[in-house]
Design a protein around this motif. Sequence first.
Motif, PDB file in Angstrom:
ATOM      1  N   UNK A 159       0.837  -1.202   0.000  1.00 51.90           N
ATOM      2  CA  UNK A 159       0.000   0.000   0.000  1.00 51.90           C
ATOM      3  C   UNK A 159       0.871   1.251   0.000  1.00 51.90           C
ATOM      4  N   UNK A 160       1.996   1.177   0.689  1.00 53.76           N
ATOM      5  CA  UNK A 160       2.932   2.308   0.698  1.00 53.76           C
ATOM      6  C   UNK A 160       3.491   2.559  -0.698  1.00 53.76           C
ATOM      7  N   UNK A 161       3.794   1.481  -1.416  1.00 52.38           N
ATOM      8  CA  UNK A 161       4.290   1.640  -2.786  1.00 52.38           C
ATOM      9  C   UNK A 161       3.207   2.226  -3.694  1.00 52.38           C
ATOM     10  N   UNK A 162       1.966   1.814  -3.484  1.00 49.01           N
ATOM     11  CA  UNK A 162       0.868   2.394  -4.255  1.00 49.01           C
ATOM     12  C   UNK A 162       0.776   3.899  -4.021  1.00 49.01           C
ATOM     13  N   UNK A 163       0.971   4.306  -2.797  1.00 49.90           N
ATOM     14  CA  UNK A 163       0.967   5.736  -2.476  1.00 49.90           C
ATOM     15  C   UNK A 163       2.069   6.468  -3.218  1.00 49.90           C
ATOM     16  N   UNK A 164       3.261   5.871  -3.284  1.00 49.53           N
ATOM     17  CA  UNK A 164       4.374   6.498  -3.993  1.00 49.53           C
ATOM     18  C   UNK A 164       4.027   6.708  -5.463  1.00 49.53           C
ATOM     19  N   UNK A 165       3.374   5.737  -6.064  1.00 52.39           N
ATOM     20  CA  UNK A 165       2.999   5.840  -7.474  1.00 52.39           C
ATOM     21  C   UNK A 165       1.984   6.962  -7.678  1.00 52.39           C
ATOM     22  N   UNK A 166       0.999   7.031  -6.803  1.00 51.84           N
ATOM     23  CA  UNK A 166      -0.004   8.095  -6.907  1.00 51.84           C
ATOM     24  C   UNK A 166       0.643   9.462  -6.713  1.00 51.84           C
ATOM     25  N   UNK A 167       1.536   9.570  -5.744  1.00 50.33           N
ATOM     26  CA  UNK A 167       2.232  10.841  -5.514  1.00 50.33           C
ATOM     27  C   UNK A 167       3.009  11.272  -6.750  1.00 50.33           C
ATOM     28  N   UNK A 168       3.625  10.314  -7.427  1.00 52.20           N
ATOM     29  CA  UNK A 168       4.426  10.656  -8.601  1.00 52.20           C
ATOM     30  C   UNK A 168       3.539  11.133  -9.750  1.00 52.20           C
ATOM     31  N   UNK A 169       2.423  10.483  -9.951  1.00 51.16           N
ATOM     32  CA  UNK A 169       1.557  10.847 -11.068  1.00 51.16           C
ATOM     33  C   UNK A 169       0.827  12.157 -10.823  1.00 51.16           C
ATOM     34  N   UNK A 170       0.503  12.446  -9.570  1.00 47.26           N
ATOM     35  CA  UNK A 170      -0.342  13.604  -9.263  1.00 47.26           C
ATOM     36  C   UNK A 170       0.402  14.682  -8.489  1.00 47.26           C
ATOM     37  N   UNK A 171       1.718  14.716  -8.611  1.00 47.73           N
ATOM     38  CA  UNK A 171       2.517  15.683  -7.858  1.00 47.73           C
ATOM     39  C   UNK A 171       2.074  17.132  -8.054  1.00 47.73           C
ATOM     40  N   UNK A 172       1.738  17.596  -9.285  1.00 53.16           N
ATOM     41  CA  UNK A 172       1.332  19.002  -9.439  1.00 53.16           C
ATOM     42  C   UNK A 172       0.157  19.396  -8.554  1.00 53.16           C
ATOM     43  N   UNK A 173      -0.754  18.453  -8.313  1.00 49.74           N
ATOM     44  CA  UNK A 173      -1.908  18.759  -7.466  1.00 49.74           C
ATOM     45  C   UNK A 173      -1.622  18.525  -5.993  1.00 49.74           C
TER      46      UNK A 173
END
Length: 656
Positions: free
Chosen positions: A597-611
Amino acid sequence: MPREEAPRFACDECRTRKFKCTKELPACAVCTRQGKKCIYSPRVERTPLTRSNLTAAEDRIRKLEAAISELVPDVDLDNLLDSTSNRPLSRSRRNDSEPLRSEVADIQSRDIIRESASPGAEEALPQQADGFDWAEETTLSGLSDGMAALSIKPEGTGYLGATSSVMPLRALLIGDPEMDTSRQPPLGGPLNDGDYEFPYIAPPLSGISEQVFIDAYFLYYHTAYPFLHEATFRAQYSGELSRPKGKTWPILLNSVLAIGSWCVGNDNSTIDRTFYQEVNALWQDDASVFEAGNLALVQALLLLSNYTQKTNKPNTGWNYLGLAVRMALSLGLHKEFPEWKISPLQREMRRRVWWGLYIFDSGASITFGRPVLLPEASIMDTNPVLNIHEEDLTATTMSLPQEIALPTVYSGLRAQSALHLTTNQLYHRLISTPVPTSSELLSLRVPLDTWQNSIPAYFRVHSPELQANDAYILARYRLSWRTWNLRIILFRPTVLRWAAKLWSLGPDNGLDGDESDEKCRMLCLESARETIASISEYMAGNLTSRLGSWYFLFQAGLIPIIFLITTPTSLHAPSWLDDLRVTKNLLSYVAVSNRLAERCLEIIDRMCAPLLNASEPEVMLQDPNLFSDIQSMFVGDQGDGSEFMDWTNFGLQWGL
């Protein structure tokens, strides 16, 4: 004097701090207000990280290595690269550099730019012929998981087809080198002197501790997957009933202990691996165990398939499942045999084990994008499991009890069996050619709607009967999440096709699209949002368990993210942003004890960093170029989106 043209892109300060730039000269409003020097650097022209460019670069490197090895056979390329990594290669070190350069030039003159994948080769392919080979006996990369939802690169993970869970993530992150799985440490521990360090494996425990894990198995796992008869197993464990012969009993016992200890452990626990190693030792000591077949051994293989998948060995679990199915067929579990004079409990246990195999094999095939190899419905005549309470059927029962209209431990197994009987044919259509049209997709959902409407009232999520039985609530919620996930399987390709076109043509090109296409996209988004809302509802009122929801949550959360990245100025974008926040918050809660789940969070953070890094994200949604940098990673500044389409595996195949 001609008027200076306004900048097309944000200034360096706004770009760095993720502010909305007014793009004014000589200075934007943000820099003027903060007293910063406003600089508009030209946009960096990068080679688009597309499939064809990546393939061309890899092919070129491979051929250069082959040329050097042929011309200088005694030179170790790795040592040569290490010795020259910090300085240029001296010409004096090789007198025949001109012939080498000539040979390389000859190779480069050939056609090394591979075209886009031809029909029939749409899935992500490894570079080497043995690239699908896998070995899970030691470790997996940091982004590996039992559902294969994070196995971004195709190498070393086995074949994951166009309907596999990882397909959309491969499409979104294939151009991101920082998400390279080879750079990630394994889930078991940190890097140590170039090798992976494994946690200490606890020694076998006493009989008293074993009883604790048996209790945990029946309390947490059995209520979702009732493949054993609790009273019979406990009587065999205590010695009151005879146990299965040979190595079958210790294999079954250690399988139960492994799952029971896993249920009450966390990512740092190792006790479950102790019991799993006991099973492996039994296989190795006596391979003749596979020269026999019985119901208890099928149960053990079934449990081992699920345990290894849950401990991030998806292909090992796949193999155990295959053995279980083959052995079950050899025992005729797919047949009812009404004239066979066996006890009611024996007949019902055959049904429970068969339908347990059926839902596991069907689910694994869809998850990994592989064909379902189970018999067709017309070949099977095994009756559904009875919806009865556990205590109503024992070894001394002379006739089958009547079913009841209340939730039982078998309600979920019965409903999920019917689900896969309905959808396996649908799934086979999705992985077949030619690809279904949008209109056909809409018709394929009809059997799914029919099945959903057939669920008994007592097994609806909010029914008073179900809410009064805490033990069965998770199984029922998971059935809902699985159903919505199947709907996402059905309609997500239309979402990715739409996104790829808009990313390449721009949001102002007004893609009219087919009305059926738009309806499919909206149904996909609706299923994703309902999944997120349902998981949020469940986690708000129930304790989380390791049998929980991160996989379904992450798969659903990707859909509003794709909509948000594609059309950030849509009137609906704020609601998609809310979905993103809910997904992130729920994953953050699970990530406390779950590395995946932590890795999933990292992926989401990377894709949506501008927001996610902005102080006022709703204001930023007014910028149509908010995610232009992310979009250009896949289609390039001048691209047409075809390479992104290759990675989304359309062609003749479909994605999960």
